[in-house]
Design a protein around this motif. Structure first.
Motif, PDB file in Angstrom:
ATOM      1  N   VAL A   1       0.824  -1.214   0.000  1.00  0.00           N
ATOM      2  CA  VAL A   1       0.000   0.000   0.000  1.00  0.00           C
ATOM      3  C   VAL A   1       0.855   1.259   0.000  1.00  0.00           C
ATOM      4  O   VAL A   1       1.974   1.273   0.491  1.00  0.00           O
ATOM      5  CB  VAL A   1      -0.963   0.059   1.213  1.00  0.00           C
ATOM      6  N   THR A   2       0.268   2.286  -0.562  1.00  0.00           N
ATOM      7  CA  THR A   2       0.819   3.628  -0.487  1.00  0.00           C
ATOM      8  C   THR A   2      -0.262   4.502   0.111  1.00  0.00           C
ATOM      9  O   THR A   2      -1.424   4.439  -0.300  1.00  0.00           O
ATOM     10  CB  THR A   2       1.209   4.149  -1.889  1.00  0.00           C
ATOM     11  N   THR A   3       0.117   5.295   1.095  1.00  0.00           N
ATOM     12  CA  THR A   3      -0.825   6.187   1.748  1.00  0.00           C
ATOM     13  C   THR A   3      -0.643   7.593   1.194  1.00  0.00           C
ATOM     14  O   THR A   3       0.469   8.112   1.155  1.00  0.00           O
ATOM     15  CB  THR A   3      -0.603   6.202   3.280  1.00  0.00           C
ATOM     16  N   ALA A   4      -1.728   8.185   0.746  1.00  0.00           N
ATOM     17  CA  ALA A   4      -1.707   9.556   0.229  1.00  0.00           C
ATOM     18  C   ALA A   4      -2.705  10.377   1.036  1.00  0.00           C
ATOM     19  O   ALA A   4      -3.916  10.171   0.933  1.00  0.00           O
ATOM     20  CB  ALA A   4      -2.065   9.575  -1.246  1.00  0.00           C
ATOM     21  N   ILE A   5      -2.178  11.274   1.826  1.00  0.00           N
ATOM     22  CA  ILE A   5      -3.037  12.133   2.649  1.00  0.00           C
ATOM     23  C   ILE A   5      -3.670  13.181   1.734  1.00  0.00           C
ATOM     24  O   ILE A   5      -2.971  13.864   0.980  1.00  0.00           O
ATOM     25  CB  ILE A   5      -2.220  12.801   3.762  1.00  0.00           C
ATOM     26  N   PRO A   6      -4.986  13.286   1.768  1.00  0.00           N
ATOM     27  CA  PRO A   6      -5.651  14.266   0.910  1.00  0.00           C
ATOM     28  C   PRO A   6      -5.156  15.696   1.184  1.00  0.00           C
ATOM     29  O   PRO A   6      -4.976  16.081   2.345  1.00  0.00           O
ATOM     30  CB  PRO A   6      -7.130  14.127   1.278  1.00  0.00           C
ATOM     31  N   GLU A   7      -4.938  16.410   0.124  1.00  0.00           N
ATOM     32  CA  GLU A   7      -4.488  17.795   0.236  1.00  0.00           C
ATOM     33  C   GLU A   7      -5.480  18.598   1.069  1.00  0.00           C
ATOM     34  O   GLU A   7      -6.697  18.446   0.927  1.00  0.00           O
ATOM     35  CB  GLU A   7      -4.339  18.407  -1.153  1.00  0.00           C
TER      36      GLU A   7
ATOM     37  N   THR B   1     -10.779  -1.870   8.598  1.00  0.00           N
ATOM     38  CA  THR B   1     -10.818  -1.343   9.966  1.00  0.00           C
ATOM     39  C   THR B   1      -9.635  -0.432  10.270  1.00  0.00           C
ATOM     40  O   THR B   1      -9.563   0.138  11.364  1.00  0.00           O
ATOM     41  CB  THR B   1     -10.843  -2.489  11.006  1.00  0.00           C
ATOM     42  N   LEU B   2      -8.721  -0.299   9.318  1.00  0.00           N
ATOM     43  CA  LEU B   2      -7.564   0.577   9.522  1.00  0.00           C
ATOM     44  C   LEU B   2      -7.974   2.033   9.343  1.00  0.00           C
ATOM     45  O   LEU B   2      -8.564   2.392   8.312  1.00  0.00           O
ATOM     46  CB  LEU B   2      -6.456   0.228   8.525  1.00  0.00           C
ATOM     47  N   PRO B   3      -7.661   2.894  10.303  1.00  0.00           N
ATOM     48  CA  PRO B   3      -8.048   4.303  10.194  1.00  0.00           C
ATOM     49  C   PRO B   3      -7.483   5.021   8.964  1.00  0.00           C
ATOM     50  O   PRO B   3      -8.098   5.952   8.462  1.00  0.00           O
ATOM     51  CB  PRO B   3      -7.505   4.919  11.488  1.00  0.00           C
ATOM     52  N   LEU B   4      -6.337   4.579   8.462  1.00  0.00           N
ATOM     53  CA  LEU B   4      -5.750   5.211   7.276  1.00  0.00           C
ATOM     54  C   LEU B   4      -6.197   4.557   5.968  1.00  0.00           C
ATOM     55  O   LEU B   4      -5.885   5.046   4.886  1.00  0.00           O
ATOM     56  CB  LEU B   4      -4.215   5.187   7.358  1.00  0.00           C
ATOM     57  N   TRP B   5      -6.943   3.461   6.044  1.00  0.00           N
ATOM     58  CA  TRP B   5      -7.333   2.719   4.840  1.00  0.00           C
ATOM     59  C   TRP B   5      -8.014   3.588   3.783  1.00  0.00           C
ATOM     60  O   TRP B   5      -7.739   3.428   2.584  1.00  0.00           O
ATOM     61  CB  TRP B   5      -8.197   1.512   5.206  1.00  0.00           C
ATOM     62  N   PRO B   6      -8.880   4.525   4.165  1.00  0.00           N
ATOM     63  CA  PRO B   6      -9.505   5.358   3.125  1.00  0.00           C
ATOM     64  C   PRO B   6      -8.488   6.170   2.308  1.00  0.00           C
ATOM     65  O   PRO B   6      -8.799   6.610   1.207  1.00  0.00           O
ATOM     66  CB  PRO B   6     -10.429   6.291   3.916  1.00  0.00           C
ATOM     67  N   TRP B   7      -7.303   6.363   2.849  1.00  0.00           N
ATOM     68  CA  TRP B   7      -6.267   7.126   2.159  1.00  0.00           C
ATOM     69  C   TRP B   7      -5.246   6.222   1.472  1.00  0.00           C
ATOM     70  O   TRP B   7      -4.263   6.692   0.909  1.00  0.00           O
ATOM     71  CB  TRP B   7      -5.540   8.036   3.139  1.00  0.00           C
ATOM     72  N   MET B   8      -5.471   4.926   1.506  1.00  0.00           N
ATOM     73  CA  MET B   8      -4.509   3.972   0.962  1.00  0.00           C
ATOM     74  C   MET B   8      -4.957   3.423  -0.385  1.00  0.00           C
ATOM     75  O   MET B   8      -6.143   3.236  -0.625  1.00  0.00           O
ATOM     76  CB  MET B   8      -4.316   2.800   1.926  1.00  0.00           C
ATOM     77  N   THR B   9      -3.972   3.160  -1.235  1.00  0.00           N
ATOM     78  CA  THR B   9      -4.192   2.425  -2.479  1.00  0.00           C
ATOM     79  C   THR B   9      -3.146   1.324  -2.518  1.00  0.00           C
ATOM     80  O   THR B   9      -2.052   1.477  -1.961  1.00  0.00           O
ATOM     81  CB  THR B   9      -4.048   3.313  -3.727  1.00  0.00           C
TER      82      THR B   9
ATOM     83  N   VAL C   1      13.302   0.916   1.774  1.00  0.00           N
ATOM     84  CA  VAL C   1      14.176   2.050   2.073  1.00  0.00           C
ATOM     85  C   VAL C   1      13.944   3.184   1.079  1.00  0.00           C
ATOM     86  O   VAL C   1      13.925   2.967  -0.129  1.00  0.00           O
ATOM     87  CB  VAL C   1      15.661   1.607   2.047  1.00  0.00           C
ATOM     88  N   GLY C   2      13.722   4.372   1.605  1.00  0.00           N
ATOM     89  CA  GLY C   2      13.552   5.559   0.778  1.00  0.00           C
ATOM     90  C   GLY C   2      12.194   5.699   0.112  1.00  0.00           C
ATOM     91  O   GLY C   2      12.008   6.567  -0.732  1.00  0.00           O
ATOM     92  N   GLU C   3      11.241   4.839   0.475  1.00  0.00           N
ATOM     93  CA  GLU C   3       9.917   4.889  -0.137  1.00  0.00           C
ATOM     94  C   GLU C   3       8.849   5.124   0.925  1.00  0.00           C
ATOM     95  O   GLU C   3       9.085   4.929   2.109  1.00  0.00           O
ATOM     96  CB  GLU C   3       9.611   3.580  -0.870  1.00  0.00           C
ATOM     97  N   THR C   4       7.671   5.538   0.465  1.00  0.00           N
ATOM     98  CA  THR C   4       6.565   5.763   1.398  1.00  0.00           C
ATOM     99  C   THR C   4       5.571   4.607   1.404  1.00  0.00           C
ATOM    100  O   THR C   4       4.653   4.606   2.209  1.00  0.00           O
ATOM    101  CB  THR C   4       5.811   7.058   1.051  1.00  0.00           C
ATOM    102  N   ARG C   5       5.755   3.630   0.523  1.00  0.00           N
ATOM    103  CA  ARG C   5       4.823   2.505   0.511  1.00  0.00           C
ATOM    104  C   ARG C   5       5.204   1.506   1.599  1.00  0.00           C
ATOM    105  O   ARG C   5       6.331   1.498   2.091  1.00  0.00           O
ATOM    106  CB  ARG C   5       4.761   1.835  -0.853  1.00  0.00           C
ATOM    107  N   SER C   6       4.252   0.677   1.955  1.00  0.00           N
ATOM    108  CA  SER C   6       4.467  -0.370   2.944  1.00  0.00           C
ATOM    109  C   SER C   6       4.116  -1.709   2.327  1.00  0.00           C
ATOM    110  O   SER C   6       3.249  -1.803   1.453  1.00  0.00           O
ATOM    111  CB  SER C   6       3.584  -0.140   4.168  1.00  0.00           C
ATOM    112  N   ILE C   7       4.776  -2.743   2.808  1.00  0.00           N
ATOM    113  CA  ILE C   7       4.509  -4.109   2.380  1.00  0.00           C
ATOM    114  C   ILE C   7       4.275  -4.912   3.649  1.00  0.00           C
ATOM    115  O   ILE C   7       5.074  -4.849   4.587  1.00  0.00           O
ATOM    116  CB  ILE C   7       5.690  -4.696   1.591  1.00  0.00           C
ATOM    117  N   ALA C   8       3.172  -5.644   3.683  1.00  0.00           N
ATOM    118  CA  ALA C   8       2.851  -6.395   4.890  1.00  0.00           C
ATOM    119  C   ALA C   8       2.391  -7.800   4.553  1.00  0.00           C
ATOM    120  O   ALA C   8       1.820  -8.045   3.491  1.00  0.00           O
ATOM    121  CB  ALA C   8       1.760  -5.676   5.681  1.00  0.00           C
ATOM    122  N   LEU C   9       2.638  -8.701   5.480  1.00  0.00           N
ATOM    123  CA  LEU C   9       2.119 -10.054   5.396  1.00  0.00           C
ATOM    124  C   LEU C   9       0.972 -10.151   6.390  1.00  0.00           C
ATOM    125  O   LEU C   9       1.153  -9.911   7.588  1.00  0.00           O
ATOM    126  CB  LEU C   9       3.199 -11.084   5.734  1.00  0.00           C
TER     127      LEU C   9
END
Length: 100
Positions: A8-14, A72-80, A48-56
């Motif tokens: 996922v990559t989280t993008a906070i709305p402007e 159920t993740l509070p940031l999920w609406p901002w994630m792709t 390293v050096g990126e804003t995306r996350s990788i999870a198992l």
């Protein structure tokens, strides 16, 4: 439970209030701890050096992964991102049934 690799990559709305961002990040950390305790969140990495996350993640199936975990993740609406179902490779050194 089945395993899923989730990138996922989280993008906070402007224009989002920084206090709202802080609130959601704190809530996200708390929810992650709950999901770890429940056995859903197994590992979490950030390249390293990126804003995306990788999870198992673990869930009964993909529907549960979305309905009872990711949504159920509070940031999920901002994630792709992407969800990939994975299974152990026969040569995986971490397999529970691996023999020497």
């Amino acid at each position: 439970m089945k395993e899923f690799l989730v990138e996922v990559t989280t993008a906070i709305p402007e224009g989002t209030d920084p206090a709202e961002v802080d609130r959601r990040r704190a809530a996200e950390a708390a929810r992650a701890r709950e999901l770890i305790a429940m056995g859903h969140l197994v590992r979490l990495w950030r390249p390293v050096g990126e804003t995306r996350s990788i999870a198992l993640w673990r869930a009964v199936d993909e529907a549960e992964l979305y309905d009872k975990v990711l949504n159920t993740l509070p940031l999920w609406p901002w994630m792709t991102g992407t969800v990939t179902a994975v299974e152990s490779h026969p040569n995986d050194p971490g397999r529970a049934d691996a023999t020497s």
